[in-house]
Design a protein around this motif. Structure first.
Motif, PDB file in Angstrom:
ATOM      1  N   TYR A 102      -2.563   2.096   6.091  1.00 39.68           N
ATOM      2  CA  TYR A 102      -2.774   0.649   6.158  1.00 39.68           C
ATOM      3  C   TYR A 102      -1.565  -0.075   5.570  1.00 39.68           C
ATOM      4  CZ  TYR A 102      -7.421   0.754   8.075  1.00 39.68           C
ATOM      5  OH  TYR A 102      -8.473   0.899   8.939  1.00 39.68           O
TER       6      TYR A 102
ATOM      7  N   ILE B 229       0.848  -1.192   0.000  1.00 39.97           N
ATOM      8  CA  ILE B 229       0.000   0.000   0.000  1.00 39.97           C
ATOM      9  C   ILE B 229       0.885   1.243   0.000  1.00 39.97           C
ATOM     10  CG2 ILE B 229      -1.714   1.291   1.344  1.00 39.97           C
ATOM     11  CD1 ILE B 229      -2.741  -1.462   2.380  1.00 39.97           C
TER      12      ILE B 229
ATOM     13  N   CYS C  24      -4.412   2.728  -4.529  1.00 34.41           N
ATOM     14  CA  CYS C  24      -3.067   2.911  -3.971  1.00 34.41           C
ATOM     15  C   CYS C  24      -2.415   1.590  -3.583  1.00 34.41           C
ATOM     16  CB  CYS C  24      -3.123   3.860  -2.782  1.00 34.41           C
ATOM     17  SG  CYS C  24      -3.964   3.178  -1.364  1.00 34.41           S
ATOM     18  N   ILE C  25      -2.930   0.473  -4.087  1.00 38.14           N
ATOM     19  CA  ILE C  25      -2.343  -0.830  -3.753  1.00 38.14           C
ATOM     20  C   ILE C  25      -1.637  -1.383  -4.994  1.00 38.14           C
ATOM     21  CG2 ILE C  25      -2.745  -3.122  -2.810  1.00 38.14           C
ATOM     22  CD1 ILE C  25      -5.334  -2.036  -1.557  1.00 38.14           C
TER      23      ILE C  25
ATOM     24  N   CYS D 148     -10.234  -0.762  -3.342  1.00 41.44           N
ATOM     25  CA  CYS D 148      -9.585   0.484  -2.921  1.00 41.44           C
ATOM     26  C   CYS D 148     -10.066   1.660  -3.774  1.00 41.44           C
ATOM     27  CB  CYS D 148      -8.072   0.350  -3.022  1.00 41.44           C
ATOM     28  SG  CYS D 148      -7.221   1.874  -2.539  1.00 41.44           S
ATOM     29  N   PRO D 149     -10.631   2.689  -3.150  1.00 43.13           N
ATOM     30  CA  PRO D 149     -11.201   3.799  -3.911  1.00 43.13           C
ATOM     31  C   PRO D 149     -10.159   4.719  -4.535  1.00 43.13           C
ATOM     32  CG  PRO D 149     -11.383   4.240  -1.571  1.00 43.13           C
ATOM     33  CD  PRO D 149     -10.843   2.843  -1.701  1.00 43.13           C
ATOM     34  N   VAL D 150      -8.921   4.652  -4.062  1.00 46.53           N
ATOM     35  CA  VAL D 150      -7.899   5.557  -4.610  1.00 46.53           C
ATOM     36  C   VAL D 150      -6.779   4.813  -5.344  1.00 46.53           C
ATOM     37  CG1 VAL D 150      -8.353   7.421  -2.970  1.00 46.53           C
ATOM     38  CG2 VAL D 150      -6.682   5.662  -2.375  1.00 46.53           C
TER      39      VAL D 150
ATOM     40  N   CYS E  39      -2.714   6.136   0.465  1.00 47.33           N
ATOM     41  CA  CYS E  39      -3.805   5.540   1.251  1.00 47.33           C
ATOM     42  C   CYS E  39      -4.497   6.600   2.099  1.00 47.33           C
ATOM     43  CB  CYS E  39      -3.220   4.453   2.152  1.00 47.33           C
ATOM     44  SG  CYS E  39      -4.372   3.774   3.352  1.00 47.33           S
ATOM     45  N   ILE E  40      -5.852   6.571   2.071  1.00 48.63           N
ATOM     46  CA  ILE E  40      -6.631   7.545   2.840  1.00 48.63           C
ATOM     47  C   ILE E  40      -7.226   6.922   4.106  1.00 48.63           C
ATOM     48  CG2 ILE E  40      -7.146   9.040   0.865  1.00 48.63           C
ATOM     49  CD1 ILE E  40      -9.927   7.618   0.711  1.00 48.63           C
ATOM     50  N   ASN E  41      -6.722   5.761   4.479  1.00 47.08           N
ATOM     51  CA  ASN E  41      -7.169   5.084   5.712  1.00 47.08           C
ATOM     52  C   ASN E  41      -8.682   4.888   5.759  1.00 47.08           C
ATOM     53  OD1 ASN E  41      -4.597   4.741   7.088  1.00 47.08           O
ATOM     54  ND2 ASN E  41      -4.582   6.960   7.276  1.00 47.08           N
ATOM     55  N   CYS E  42      -9.242   4.456   4.637  1.00 42.76           N
ATOM     56  CA  CYS E  42     -10.711   4.325   4.597  1.00 42.76           C
ATOM     57  C   CYS E  42     -11.200   3.017   5.202  1.00 42.76           C
ATOM     58  CB  CYS E  42     -11.201   4.458   3.161  1.00 42.76           C
ATOM     59  SG  CYS E  42     -10.811   3.014   2.147  1.00 42.76           S
ATOM     60  N   ASP E  43     -10.303   2.038   5.390  1.00 40.58           N
ATOM     61  CA  ASP E  43     -10.644   0.760   6.025  1.00 40.58           C
ATOM     62  C   ASP E  43     -11.491  -0.163   5.160  1.00 40.58           C
ATOM     63  OD1 ASP E  43     -10.504  -1.048   8.235  1.00 40.58           O
ATOM     64  OD2 ASP E  43     -12.565  -0.509   8.748  1.00 40.58           O
ATOM     65  N   VAL E  44     -11.627   0.140   3.880  1.00 42.35           N
ATOM     66  CA  VAL E  44     -12.458  -0.709   3.014  1.00 42.35           C
ATOM     67  C   VAL E  44     -11.761  -2.036   2.700  1.00 42.35           C
ATOM     68  CG1 VAL E  44     -13.388  -0.902   0.663  1.00 42.35           C
ATOM     69  CG2 VAL E  44     -13.819   1.149   2.001  1.00 42.35           C
ATOM     70  N   CYS E  45     -10.438  -1.994   2.545  1.00 42.79           N
ATOM     71  CA  CYS E  45      -9.715  -3.197   2.121  1.00 42.79           C
ATOM     72  C   CYS E  45      -9.563  -4.231   3.227  1.00 42.79           C
ATOM     73  CB  CYS E  45      -8.338  -2.818   1.595  1.00 42.79           C
ATOM     74  SG  CYS E  45      -7.323  -1.915   2.795  1.00 42.79           S
TER      75      CYS E  45
HETATM   76  S1  SF4 Z   1      -8.838   0.593   0.575  1.00 38.87           S
HETATM   77 FE1  SF4 Z   1      -7.049   1.762  -0.169  1.00 38.87          FE
HETATM   78  S2  SF4 Z   1      -7.273   3.790   0.763  1.00 38.87           S
HETATM   79 FE2  SF4 Z   1      -8.627   2.411   1.876  1.00 38.87          FE
HETATM   80  S3  SF4 Z   1      -7.414   1.717   3.651  1.00 38.87           S
HETATM   81 FE3  SF4 Z   1      -7.159   0.208   2.006  1.00 38.87          FE
HETATM   82  S4  SF4 Z   1      -5.314   0.840   0.928  1.00 38.87           S
HETATM   83 FE4  SF4 Z   1      -5.992   2.585   2.140  1.00 38.87          FE
END
Ligand code: SF4
Ligand code: SF4
Length: 83
Positions: A31, A5, A58-59, A54-56, A9-15
């Motif tokens: 993350y 990551i 970044c992975i 991941c919405p941005v 990463c915007i720390n959205c916790d979706v992943c």
């Molecule tokens: S889904 Fe993407 S932006 Fe969101 S916490 Fe995971 S790595 Fe970060």
């Protein structure tokens, strides 16, 4: 290959809940993915689930943890046999 990551990463916790190997956790800043647990979803899914959600975007593939599909499958078997 394990995935990693980036600092976008915007720390959205979706992943985190999507990972079948519990390889994702919240780090100090962003993350993080444990390369010892990430199989690139081999053994579970056709596509890396974290990248899908991941919405941005970044992975990315980790250049420091390059592994073949066979190595990833071996990791999957090791992880699941321990469970
Ligand atoms: S889904 Fe993407 S932006 Fe969101 S916490 Fe995971 S790595 Fe970060
Ligand atoms: S690619 Fe799959 S196993 Fe690796 S961190 Fe993402 S969801 Fe978890």
């Amino acid at each position: 290959m394990a995935l990693t990551i980036t600092d976008e990463c915007i720390n959205c916790d979706v992943c985190e809940p999507e990972c079948p190997n519990s390889a994702i956790s919240q780090g100090d800043e962003i993350y993080e993915i444990d390369p010892g647990k990430c199989t690139e979803c081999v053994g579970h899914y056709d596509e890396p689930q974290c990248q899908q959600v991941c919405p941005v975007d970044c992975i990315n593939v980790s250049e420091t943890h390059v592994e073949s599909k066979d190595q990833l499958m071996a990791k999957f078997i090791k992880l699941t046999s321990k469970a």
